[in-house]
Design an enzyme around this catalytic site. Structure first.
Site: not given
Length: 348
Positions: A250, A260
């Protein structure tokens, strides 16, 4: 450490953290009250005892409390807080626990616990308040087995833990009180979530619709909970089911494109979890049940199904819808429970 996809995060540190009841106390402790003392392990600290309407310093001789042995085996309730060197709040137990103190079992200290939170808690007596300053990299290595994120250390490589020790209890009394408090917390959490979602979900959905249109993300599917799923590569087989183990690659970003976290930052650490078991944020549990092995997709998650009004500072601000580009690399049945964990045969 995988980014805080797991709820309750920090998730990033071993203990939840919280905010003190008096902002004036925090300010006076961190900015005044003399220099920090230091334990042999390197923890910098200031201890204060309640003195009438205020606080006065309490000396801890030699950086260790000889009376701690009398508290071992009991449970301390406390409100605690973690801040960065730049004074950004990382976690707040009063907010996360709706005003209910956290409960910390006090145990005999081991060598591995010296220099970490257990040693700090051992310095506190009921009614005390303390400020502890840890080297950020050291604390992260002890709790998460990696160095602290660079953005956390912009103003200095340390983390401040502030603790208000409320009371000391036997384990039985603490357990009974904790169970009652858990019910109160769940009821208050549900009430606040309903109030929050009624307005924030509408705002987030409008934001996500605009994002989909602006970025030409066609052929999307919107789940009943409000997660947008855009499949970019179909997989094979049936969709992941609750209880199955999935492995995921991911990349997570804010809607402005700021990354992030990403699995590429954690080589050799495949991210696997059981679907539908609350081990990740709700938006992931929802989205992964719409995908099958080998599929790639972009998922857009409203803030209420991510990190909500608290966010996950400093990387994720409050009320932030999130984008994840994911690949579901494997779907497998969860391993069978071991013999010691198997239920007893009927009749026993």
């Amino acid at each position: 450490m995988q980014f805080s996809l797991r709820p309750g995060v920090a998730r990033q540190l071993a203990l939840a953290a919280g905010v003190l009841s008096a902002t004036s106390f925090l300010s006076s402790c961190t900015k005044g009250g003399g220099d920090y003392a230091k334990t042999k392990s390197g923890i910098e600290y200031k201890i204060f005892k309640k003195d009438g309407t205020g606080y006065s310093p309490r000396e801890v001789v030699g950086g260790a409390d000889a009376a701690y042995k009398d508290r071992v085996g009991k449970v301390m309730s406390a409100h605690i807080e973690y801040r960065t060197a730049g004074d950004s709040v990382m976690m707040k137990s009063r907010e996360r626990q709706f005003g209910v103190p956290v409960r910390i079992p006090l145990e005999a200290l081991t060598a591995k616990q010296m220099g970490a939170e257990p040693e700090a808690f051992a310095l506190l007596q009921p009614g005390d308040s303390g400020v502890f300053r840890f080297n950020a990299d050291t604390l992260y290595m002890r709790n998460a087995h990696q160095l602290a994120p660079a953005n956390l250390k912009k103003k200095g490589n340390y983390i401040i833990l502030t603790v208000k020790a409320v009371a000391l209890q036997d384990r039985e009394a603490a357990m009974a009180e904790a169970m009652a408090d858990q019910q109160k917390m769940m009821a208050e959490q549900q009430r606040q979530m309903r109030t929050y979602a009624a307005t924030q979900d509408k705002e987030d959905d409008a934001t996500l619709q605009e994002y989909v249109k602006k970025n030409n993300l066609t052929n999307f599917k919107k789940t009943p909970s409000g997660v947008y799923i855009i499949v970019t590569q179909p997989g094979t087989g049936g969709n992941a089911k609750p209880g199955q183990m999935v492995t995921v690659q991911y990349r997570g970003t804010l809607l402005d494109g700021k990354e992030f976290d990403a699995s590429a930052k954690h080589p050799g650490q495949p991210f696997s979890f059981a679907v539908g078991r609350g081990q990740v944020i709700p938006g992931w549990d929802d989205a992964l049940q719409q995908l099958n092995k080998g599929s790639k997709a972009t998922i857009l998650i409203p803030s209420s199904l991510a990190y909500g009004k608290q966010g996950s500072p400093p990387a994720i601000p409050a009320n932030s819808p999130l984008r994840f580009d994911i690949e579901l690399t494997n779907v497998a049945d969860a391993p069978a429970p071991s013999a010691s964990m198997a239920p007893a045969p009927a009749g026993r």
